[in-house]
Write a protein that holds these residues in place. Sequence first.
Motif, PDB file in Angstrom:
ATOM      1  N   LYS A 207       0.795  -1.232   0.000  1.00  0.00           N
ATOM      2  CA  LYS A 207       0.000   0.000   0.000  1.00  0.00           C
ATOM      3  C   LYS A 207       0.824   1.278   0.000  1.00  0.00           C
ATOM      4  CE  LYS A 207      -2.864  -1.513   3.228  1.00  0.00           C
ATOM      5  NZ  LYS A 207      -3.993  -1.655   4.190  1.00  0.00           N
ATOM      6  N   PRO A 208       1.799   1.446   0.898  1.00  0.00           N
ATOM      7  CA  PRO A 208       2.536   2.724   0.877  1.00  0.00           C
ATOM      8  C   PRO A 208       3.291   2.951  -0.428  1.00  0.00           C
ATOM      9  CG  PRO A 208       3.530   1.179   2.427  1.00  0.00           C
ATOM     10  CD  PRO A 208       2.207   0.599   2.039  1.00  0.00           C
ATOM     11  N   ARG A 209       3.823   1.894  -1.040  1.00  0.00           N
ATOM     12  CA  ARG A 209       4.531   2.062  -2.320  1.00  0.00           C
ATOM     13  C   ARG A 209       3.564   2.426  -3.436  1.00  0.00           C
ATOM     14  NH1 ARG A 209       8.872  -3.003  -2.561  1.00  0.00           N
ATOM     15  NH2 ARG A 209       9.854  -2.621  -0.529  1.00  0.00           N
ATOM     16  N   LEU A 210       2.416   1.748  -3.480  1.00  0.00           N
ATOM     17  CA  LEU A 210       1.436   2.057  -4.516  1.00  0.00           C
ATOM     18  C   LEU A 210       0.908   3.475  -4.358  1.00  0.00           C
ATOM     19  CD1 LEU A 210      -0.320   1.247  -6.904  1.00  0.00           C
ATOM     20  CD2 LEU A 210      -1.931   0.196  -5.294  1.00  0.00           C
ATOM     21  N   ILE A 211       0.611   3.869  -3.111  1.00  0.00           N
ATOM     22  CA  ILE A 211       0.106   5.227  -2.871  1.00  0.00           C
ATOM     23  C   ILE A 211       1.148   6.262  -3.282  1.00  0.00           C
ATOM     24  CG2 ILE A 211      -0.606   6.858  -1.084  1.00  0.00           C
ATOM     25  CD1 ILE A 211      -1.823   4.430   0.407  1.00  0.00           C
ATOM     26  N   GLU A 212       2.400   6.048  -2.890  1.00  0.00           N
ATOM     27  CA  GLU A 212       3.455   7.007  -3.242  1.00  0.00           C
ATOM     28  C   GLU A 212       3.660   7.079  -4.745  1.00  0.00           C
ATOM     29  OE1 GLU A 212       6.712   5.650  -0.876  1.00  0.00           O
ATOM     30  OE2 GLU A 212       6.134   6.846   0.873  1.00  0.00           O
ATOM     31  N   SER A 213       3.484   5.959  -5.452  1.00  0.00           N
ATOM     32  CA  SER A 213       3.659   5.974  -6.910  1.00  0.00           C
ATOM     33  C   SER A 213       2.575   6.790  -7.601  1.00  0.00           C
ATOM     34  CB  SER A 213       3.662   4.542  -7.457  1.00  0.00           C
ATOM     35  OG  SER A 213       2.357   3.959  -7.422  1.00  0.00           O
ATOM     36  N   MET A 214       1.424   6.993  -6.917  1.00  0.00           N
ATOM     37  CA  MET A 214       0.351   7.814  -7.486  1.00  0.00           C
ATOM     38  C   MET A 214       0.702   9.301  -7.430  1.00  0.00           C
ATOM     39  SD  MET A 214      -1.819   5.509  -8.400  1.00  0.00           S
ATOM     40  CE  MET A 214      -3.242   6.506  -8.782  1.00  0.00           C
ATOM     41  N   ASN A 215       1.673   9.658  -6.567  1.00  0.00           N
ATOM     42  CA  ASN A 215       2.169  11.032  -6.460  1.00  0.00           C
ATOM     43  C   ASN A 215       1.044  12.034  -6.188  1.00  0.00           C
ATOM     44  OD1 ASN A 215       4.296  12.886  -6.472  1.00  0.00           O
ATOM     45  ND2 ASN A 215       3.951  13.442  -8.607  1.00  0.00           N
ATOM     46  N   ASP A 216       0.100  11.617  -5.320  1.00  0.00           N
ATOM     47  CA  ASP A 216      -1.013  12.517  -4.990  1.00  0.00           C
ATOM     48  C   ASP A 216      -0.953  13.013  -3.544  1.00  0.00           C
ATOM     49  OD1 ASP A 216      -1.666  10.197  -3.660  1.00  0.00           O
ATOM     50  OD2 ASP A 216      -3.474   9.777  -4.815  1.00  0.00           O
ATOM     51  N   GLY A 217       0.153  12.720  -2.854  1.00  0.00           N
ATOM     52  CA  GLY A 217       0.379  13.292  -1.532  1.00  0.00           C
ATOM     53  C   GLY A 217      -0.436  12.692  -0.411  1.00  0.00           C
ATOM     54  N   ARG A 218      -1.017  11.520  -0.617  1.00  0.00           N
ATOM     55  CA  ARG A 218      -1.887  10.968   0.417  1.00  0.00           C
ATOM     56  C   ARG A 218      -1.131  10.623   1.706  1.00  0.00           C
ATOM     57  NH1 ARG A 218      -4.817   6.074  -2.015  1.00  0.00           N
ATOM     58  NH2 ARG A 218      -3.684   6.492  -3.946  1.00  0.00           N
ATOM     59  N   ILE A 219       0.038  10.030   1.576  1.00  0.00           N
ATOM     60  CA  ILE A 219       0.794   9.674   2.779  1.00  0.00           C
ATOM     61  C   ILE A 219       1.366  10.924   3.446  1.00  0.00           C
ATOM     62  CG2 ILE A 219       2.864   8.487   3.612  1.00  0.00           C
ATOM     63  CD1 ILE A 219       2.237   6.224   1.725  1.00  0.00           C
ATOM     64  N   ASP A 220       1.837  11.870   2.644  1.00  0.00           N
ATOM     65  CA  ASP A 220       2.333  13.125   3.210  1.00  0.00           C
ATOM     66  C   ASP A 220       1.234  13.854   3.981  1.00  0.00           C
ATOM     67  OD1 ASP A 220       4.859  12.721   2.191  1.00  0.00           O
ATOM     68  OD2 ASP A 220       4.534  13.926   0.390  1.00  0.00           O
ATOM     69  N   THR A 221       0.016  13.842   3.435  1.00  0.00           N
ATOM     70  CA  THR A 221      -1.106  14.482   4.119  1.00  0.00           C
ATOM     71  C   THR A 221      -1.413  13.780   5.431  1.00  0.00           C
ATOM     72  OG1 THR A 221      -2.077  15.221   2.026  1.00  0.00           O
ATOM     73  CG2 THR A 221      -3.548  15.111   3.927  1.00  0.00           C
ATOM     74  N   MET A 222      -1.404  12.448   5.414  1.00  0.00           N
ATOM     75  CA  MET A 222      -1.635  11.689   6.634  1.00  0.00           C
ATOM     76  C   MET A 222      -0.614  12.070   7.706  1.00  0.00           C
ATOM     77  SD  MET A 222      -1.029   7.635   7.274  1.00  0.00           S
ATOM     78  CE  MET A 222       0.752   7.916   7.344  1.00  0.00           C
ATOM     79  N   LYS A 223       0.650  12.122   7.331  1.00  0.00           N
ATOM     80  CA  LYS A 223       1.704  12.457   8.288  1.00  0.00           C
ATOM     81  C   LYS A 223       1.555  13.889   8.781  1.00  0.00           C
ATOM     82  CE  LYS A 223       5.160   9.149   6.614  1.00  0.00           C
ATOM     83  NZ  LYS A 223       6.503   8.972   5.999  1.00  0.00           N
ATOM     84  N   ARG A 224       1.186  14.794   7.900  1.00  0.00           N
ATOM     85  CA  ARG A 224       1.021  16.193   8.306  1.00  0.00           C
ATOM     86  C   ARG A 224      -0.090  16.333   9.337  1.00  0.00           C
ATOM     87  NH1 ARG A 224      -2.680  19.666   6.724  1.00  0.00           N
ATOM     88  NH2 ARG A 224      -3.217  18.513   4.818  1.00  0.00           N
ATOM     89  N   LEU A 225      -1.200  15.640   9.138  1.00  0.00           N
ATOM     90  CA  LEU A 225      -2.312  15.734  10.079  1.00  0.00           C
ATOM     91  C   LEU A 225      -1.931  15.166  11.442  1.00  0.00           C
ATOM     92  CD1 LEU A 225      -5.310  14.761   7.756  1.00  0.00           C
ATOM     93  CD2 LEU A 225      -4.646  17.048   8.528  1.00  0.00           C
ATOM     94  N   ILE A 226      -1.234  14.034  11.449  1.00  0.00           N
ATOM     95  CA  ILE A 226      -0.792  13.452  12.718  1.00  0.00           C
ATOM     96  C   ILE A 226       0.233  14.364  13.394  1.00  0.00           C
ATOM     97  CG2 ILE A 226       0.480  11.526  13.761  1.00  0.00           C
ATOM     98  CD1 ILE A 226      -0.779   9.698  11.630  1.00  0.00           C
ATOM     99  N   ARG A 227       1.193  14.834  12.616  1.00  0.00           N
ATOM    100  CA  ARG A 227       2.282  15.665  13.154  1.00  0.00           C
ATOM    101  C   ARG A 227       1.758  16.950  13.788  1.00  0.00           C
ATOM    102  NH1 ARG A 227       5.081  15.377   8.776  1.00  0.00           N
ATOM    103  NH2 ARG A 227       4.414  17.368   7.912  1.00  0.00           N
ATOM    104  N   GLY A 228       0.673  17.487  13.269  1.00  0.00           N
ATOM    105  CA  GLY A 228       0.136  18.745  13.783  1.00  0.00           C
ATOM    106  C   GLY A 228      -0.786  18.581  14.978  1.00  0.00           C
ATOM    107  N   SER A 229      -0.887  17.369  15.515  1.00  0.00           N
ATOM    108  CA  SER A 229      -1.824  17.100  16.611  1.00  0.00           C
ATOM    109  C   SER A 229      -1.090  16.821  17.912  1.00  0.00           C
ATOM    110  CB  SER A 229      -2.697  15.882  16.263  1.00  0.00           C
ATOM    111  OG  SER A 229      -3.368  16.074  15.022  1.00  0.00           O
ATOM    112  N   SER A 230      -1.783  17.068  19.020  1.00  0.00           N
ATOM    113  CA  SER A 230      -1.274  16.667  20.328  1.00  0.00           C
ATOM    114  C   SER A 230      -1.967  15.407  20.827  1.00  0.00           C
ATOM    115  CB  SER A 230      -1.470  17.787  21.355  1.00  0.00           C
ATOM    116  OG  SER A 230      -0.656  18.895  21.028  1.00  0.00           O
ATOM    117  N   ILE A 231      -3.131  15.119  20.272  1.00  0.00           N
ATOM    118  CA  ILE A 231      -3.880  13.912  20.629  1.00  0.00           C
ATOM    119  C   ILE A 231      -4.344  13.237  19.347  1.00  0.00           C
ATOM    120  CG2 ILE A 231      -5.919  12.992  21.818  1.00  0.00           C
ATOM    121  CD1 ILE A 231      -5.815  15.443  23.660  1.00  0.00           C
TER     122      ILE A 231
END
Length: 326
Positions: A207-231
């Motif tokens: 999944k992470p390789r296929l998602i990254e190959s789509m180059n649509d930023g889905r994993i980066d967005t997921m990480k950004r949302l988690i990173r910006g949270s305290s809970i």
Amino acid sequence: MADKITFIVGNGLDLALGLKTSYKDFYSHVQKNKLHPKNKIYEAMKNDPETWSNFERTLGTYTQYIEDLLEKDRAQESIAFHNDLEEVTEDLADYLETQEKMNEKSTNDVKFTKNGFFEELPIGQRDMLQPHMPSGAVTFNFITLNYTSTLEKILPSRNTLIIPQNIIIRDIHHVHGDLSENVTLGVSDESQLSSALLGNEKDDLIKPRLIESMNDGRIDTMKRLIRGSSIVVLFGTSIGETDKYIWEYLMQWLGAKLDRFIIIHKHDAFYTDSTKRIPRRKKLFISEVQNTLLSNVAINDDEKVELRSRIFVIHNTKKLFTVEQK
């Protein structure tokens, strides 16, 4: 101050709201309608439907049959396997669309408040979280592992301030795609697949390789949302190994700062009013849930003890994503 809180939501949400979206439900639909009788994945599911209820994990294990073939036949069989999987994916999306249309729940039906995600914790754990809750509006983001648009139906539209609860609904992010595009099925890493798969035939099942190959930023967005949270709040997800890439990042996030917390809402079919009286029963369940999440990070015992102190577990919530009685 936790002005941003991120929810990671799994199929347990759809099931809690009455949708028949388990893989077991889907396979019953396949059998009833006799879909693609020559599809080898469906044939395997017919022989062992219980094992296939954990579809993605079993799918990875199933690819081991390719290793038994002559090397000259493996490439062609890998392509045939992907063709069968495409049929399954299309059938699954069609089935989930019918289930989605049956979901008549709305914002007015579902309980969702500013503090509902932690109100059922013991008072001591609530006291640990309360200083991190803002007195004003709090922003809720959502990462959904589902393909359905259940969250979009039961929550107000994006950037809406829910005045009575003082909540702002921000992003609803479908990291594995939705029913309109990019329905992503597979495993988390190549250790969960046959070594006979090579190149794109392997990468397109991770999944992470296929998602990254789509180059649509889905994993980066997921990480950004988690990173910006305290809970971060988990609801309706099994914390399964086929999403290990998510849990690994979540544990890295938790370990990076001491003022971060994870709350896991977990359904326990054996947890009743009677078993609530037995502290050992509750302790074992909570420990098992924590251990499942902690297994995704390589740390020593002392570090595990510290992280465990900031992972809270709520049994069978009555405060979050539950339907109002009318």
